[in-house]
Design a protein around this motif. Structure first.
Motif, PDB file in Angstrom:
ATOM      1  N   PRO A   1       0.798  -1.234   0.000  1.00  0.00           N
ATOM      2  CA  PRO A   1       0.000   0.000   0.000  1.00  0.00           C
ATOM      3  C   PRO A   1       0.828   1.280   0.000  1.00  0.00           C
ATOM      4  CG  PRO A   1      -0.983  -1.599   1.471  1.00  0.00           C
ATOM      5  CD  PRO A   1       0.320  -2.198   1.015  1.00  0.00           C
ATOM      6  N   GLY A   2       1.909   1.299   0.753  1.00  0.00           N
ATOM      7  CA  GLY A   2       2.715   2.507   0.828  1.00  0.00           C
ATOM      8  C   GLY A   2       3.497   2.815  -0.430  1.00  0.00           C
ATOM      9  N   ASP A   3       3.564   1.850  -1.360  1.00  0.00           N
ATOM     10  CA  ASP A   3       4.313   2.047  -2.604  1.00  0.00           C
ATOM     11  C   ASP A   3       3.416   2.399  -3.786  1.00  0.00           C
ATOM     12  OD1 ASP A   3       6.759   1.485  -1.394  1.00  0.00           O
ATOM     13  OD2 ASP A   3       6.578  -0.672  -1.758  1.00  0.00           O
ATOM     14  N   ILE A   4       2.101   2.462  -3.577  1.00  0.00           N
ATOM     15  CA  ILE A   4       1.199   2.771  -4.686  1.00  0.00           C
ATOM     16  C   ILE A   4       1.426   4.218  -5.125  1.00  0.00           C
ATOM     17  CG2 ILE A   4      -1.189   2.910  -5.470  1.00  0.00           C
ATOM     18  CD1 ILE A   4      -1.939   0.965  -3.252  1.00  0.00           C
ATOM     19  N   PRO A   5       1.809   4.442  -6.377  1.00  0.00           N
ATOM     20  CA  PRO A   5       2.035   5.827  -6.825  1.00  0.00           C
ATOM     21  C   PRO A   5       0.720   6.558  -7.057  1.00  0.00           C
ATOM     22  CG  PRO A   5       2.424   4.280  -8.624  1.00  0.00           C
ATOM     23  CD  PRO A   5       2.129   3.452  -7.412  1.00  0.00           C
ATOM     24  N   GLY A   6       0.760   7.876  -6.895  1.00  0.00           N
ATOM     25  CA  GLY A   6      -0.425   8.667  -7.188  1.00  0.00           C
ATOM     26  C   GLY A   6      -0.712   8.704  -8.672  1.00  0.00           C
TER      27      GLY A   6
ATOM     28  N   ALA B   1       8.082   0.298 -14.692  1.00  0.00           N
ATOM     29  CA  ALA B   1       7.428   0.251 -13.383  1.00  0.00           C
ATOM     30  C   ALA B   1       8.292   0.946 -12.336  1.00  0.00           C
ATOM     31  CB  ALA B   1       7.176  -1.194 -12.974  1.00  0.00           C
ATOM     32  N   PRO B   2       7.689   1.759 -11.479  1.00  0.00           N
ATOM     33  CA  PRO B   2       8.447   2.345 -10.370  1.00  0.00           C
ATOM     34  C   PRO B   2       8.996   1.252  -9.458  1.00  0.00           C
ATOM     35  CG  PRO B   2       6.308   3.426 -10.652  1.00  0.00           C
ATOM     36  CD  PRO B   2       6.289   2.199 -11.503  1.00  0.00           C
ATOM     37  N   GLU B   3       9.991   1.590  -8.695  1.00  0.00           N
ATOM     38  CA  GLU B   3      10.603   0.621  -7.786  1.00  0.00           C
ATOM     39  C   GLU B   3       9.564   0.072  -6.809  1.00  0.00           C
ATOM     40  OE1 GLU B   3      14.322   0.313  -4.585  1.00  0.00           O
ATOM     41  OE2 GLU B   3      13.926   2.174  -5.674  1.00  0.00           O
ATOM     42  N   GLY B   4       9.555  -1.235  -6.660  1.00  0.00           N
ATOM     43  CA  GLY B   4       8.633  -1.880  -5.739  1.00  0.00           C
ATOM     44  C   GLY B   4       7.239  -2.086  -6.290  1.00  0.00           C
ATOM     45  N   VAL B   5       7.037  -1.756  -7.574  1.00  0.00           N
ATOM     46  CA  VAL B   5       5.708  -1.828  -8.182  1.00  0.00           C
ATOM     47  C   VAL B   5       5.732  -2.784  -9.373  1.00  0.00           C
ATOM     48  CG1 VAL B   5       3.887  -0.526  -9.367  1.00  0.00           C
ATOM     49  CG2 VAL B   5       5.140   0.522  -7.462  1.00  0.00           C
ATOM     50  N   GLU B   6       4.741  -3.655  -9.453  1.00  0.00           N
ATOM     51  CA  GLU B   6       4.568  -4.542 -10.606  1.00  0.00           C
ATOM     52  C   GLU B   6       3.359  -4.080 -11.401  1.00  0.00           C
ATOM     53  OE1 GLU B   6       3.250  -9.156 -11.657  1.00  0.00           O
ATOM     54  OE2 GLU B   6       3.476  -8.507  -9.564  1.00  0.00           O
ATOM     55  N   ILE B   7       3.549  -3.851 -12.700  1.00  0.00           N
ATOM     56  CA  ILE B   7       2.426  -3.495 -13.566  1.00  0.00           C
ATOM     57  C   ILE B   7       1.784  -4.782 -14.053  1.00  0.00           C
ATOM     58  CG2 ILE B   7       1.744  -2.361 -15.715  1.00  0.00           C
ATOM     59  CD1 ILE B   7       4.033  -0.395 -15.297  1.00  0.00           C
ATOM     60  N   ARG B   8       0.478  -4.910 -13.827  1.00  0.00           N
ATOM     61  CA  ARG B   8      -0.225  -6.160 -14.101  1.00  0.00           C
ATOM     62  C   ARG B   8      -1.033  -6.055 -15.393  1.00  0.00           C
ATOM     63  NH1 ARG B   8       0.460 -10.592 -10.727  1.00  0.00           N
ATOM     64  NH2 ARG B   8      -1.735 -10.859 -10.229  1.00  0.00           N
ATOM     65  N   TYR B   9      -0.858  -7.022 -16.275  1.00  0.00           N
ATOM     66  CA  TYR B   9      -1.672  -7.085 -17.486  1.00  0.00           C
ATOM     67  C   TYR B   9      -1.544  -8.479 -18.086  1.00  0.00           C
ATOM     68  CZ  TYR B   9       2.864  -6.245 -19.764  1.00  0.00           C
ATOM     69  OH  TYR B   9       4.172  -6.320 -20.161  1.00  0.00           O
ATOM     70  N   THR B  10      -2.591  -8.901 -18.785  1.00  0.00           N
ATOM     71  CA  THR B  10      -2.574 -10.188 -19.474  1.00  0.00           C
ATOM     72  C   THR B  10      -2.433 -10.006 -20.975  1.00  0.00           C
ATOM     73  OG1 THR B  10      -5.000 -10.174 -19.530  1.00  0.00           O
ATOM     74  CG2 THR B  10      -3.952 -11.319 -17.695  1.00  0.00           C
ATOM     75  N   HIS B  11      -2.674  -8.786 -21.454  1.00  0.00           N
ATOM     76  CA  HIS B  11      -2.556  -8.470 -22.879  1.00  0.00           C
ATOM     77  C   HIS B  11      -1.845  -7.133 -22.991  1.00  0.00           C
ATOM     78  CE1 HIS B  11      -3.595  -8.169 -27.131  1.00  0.00           C
ATOM     79  NE2 HIS B  11      -4.028  -6.945 -26.902  1.00  0.00           N
ATOM     80  N   ASN B  12      -0.902  -7.027 -23.898  1.00  0.00           N
ATOM     81  CA  ASN B  12      -0.104  -5.805 -24.038  1.00  0.00           C
ATOM     82  C   ASN B  12      -0.908  -4.731 -24.773  1.00  0.00           C
ATOM     83  OD1 ASN B  12       2.149  -4.167 -23.754  1.00  0.00           O
ATOM     84  ND2 ASN B  12       3.128  -4.936 -25.626  1.00  0.00           N
ATOM     85  N   TYR B  13      -1.913  -4.208 -24.085  1.00  0.00           N
ATOM     86  CA  TYR B  13      -2.856  -3.287 -24.714  1.00  0.00           C
ATOM     87  C   TYR B  13      -2.234  -1.906 -24.944  1.00  0.00           C
ATOM     88  CZ  TYR B  13      -3.593  -2.064 -19.768  1.00  0.00           C
ATOM     89  OH  TYR B  13      -3.413  -1.717 -18.452  1.00  0.00           O
ATOM     90  N   THR B  14      -2.877  -1.147 -25.816  1.00  0.00           N
ATOM     91  CA  THR B  14      -2.386   0.165 -26.218  1.00  0.00           C
ATOM     92  C   THR B  14      -2.838   1.239 -25.230  1.00  0.00           C
ATOM     93  OG1 THR B  14      -2.501  -0.511 -28.541  1.00  0.00           O
ATOM     94  CG2 THR B  14      -2.298   1.843 -28.098  1.00  0.00           C
TER      95      THR B  14
END
Length: 213
Positions: free
Chosen positions: A138-143, A165-178
């Motif tokens: 929670p404390g790493d969620i960027p604005g 992705a910022p440090e400590g953050v994983e960007i989640r996706y199943t399809h590389n959308y535009t």
């Protein structure tokens, strides 16, 4: 990171009568949801909530400490809210209790910065997605996550997989959308493999495409 602190009180009754009573007292009704306990009806000052969100660099993803009197303190995120469409007053809010050492998923706004080369050449920039799903503590969620689009030429597109992705953050996706695309000016030619194809791909991904559960 220091959490914003809000004083709240537990509502012993629920329903329209309880909600109206809270609003008469200058507060709004809210629900604190949790994976660890039953939902808790609460009431709090809407001005204090707005200020906590406005003053934080994390925006709507600000981690909040709710002080509930004798019930102690609970750490939570603002998950949903209801605003009067005419007066724009905050009417209701939903919170989700979190643990600071456990990763969660959240939606984060994407802000495009810079001026694309393709726009300078007369192209048109279209932003197809304005939020992405991330997973982190929670404390790493960027604005917000800023993405420089200045290298984009006419016919180029920006995909979610291109975003660092910022440090400590994983960007989640199943399809590389535009996320964004630069299209030719009206009547202009589309470069091979260019914007029309990218825009079609984004459309196929659909508004519901996002992070994994």
């Amino acid at each position: 990171m220091d959490n914003a602190t809000l004083r709240a009180e537990i509502r012993t009754k629920t329903g329209k009568g309880s909600a109206r009573r809270a609003r008469r007292e200058g507060k709004i009704p809210a629900i604190l949801y949790s994976h660890f306990s039953e939902p808790t009806p609460i009431a709090l000052d809407p001005k204090a909530l707005r200020k906590a969100v406005r003053d934080s660099e994390h925006g709507f993803n600000t981690v909040l400490t709710l002080e509930l009197g004798e019930a102690g303190k609970r750490t939570a995120l603002l998950k949903d809210w209801q605003i009067d469409p005419v007066s724009r007053r905050l009417l209701h809010a939903d919170f989700l209790e979190v643990k600071m050492d456990e990763a969660i998923e959240a939606e984060v706004p994407i802000t495009l910065v810079g001026k694309a080369k393709g726009v300078e050449a007369g192209g048109i920039l279209s932003q197809l997605r304005r939020e992405i799903t991330v997973r982190c503590r929670p404390g790493d969620i960027p604005g917000e996550i800023e993405v420089d689009i200045s290298p984009l030429e006419i016919g180029d597109s920006l995909h979610v997989g291109d975003i660092p992705a910022p440090e400590g953050v994983e960007i989640r996706y199943t399809h590389n959308y535009t996320i964004a695309v630069v299209t030719p000016p009206e009547g202009g030619a589309t470069p091979a493999g260019g914007a029309a194809e990218a825009a079609g791909e984004a459309s196929e991904s659909g508004a519901g495409e996002g992070g994994e559960s």
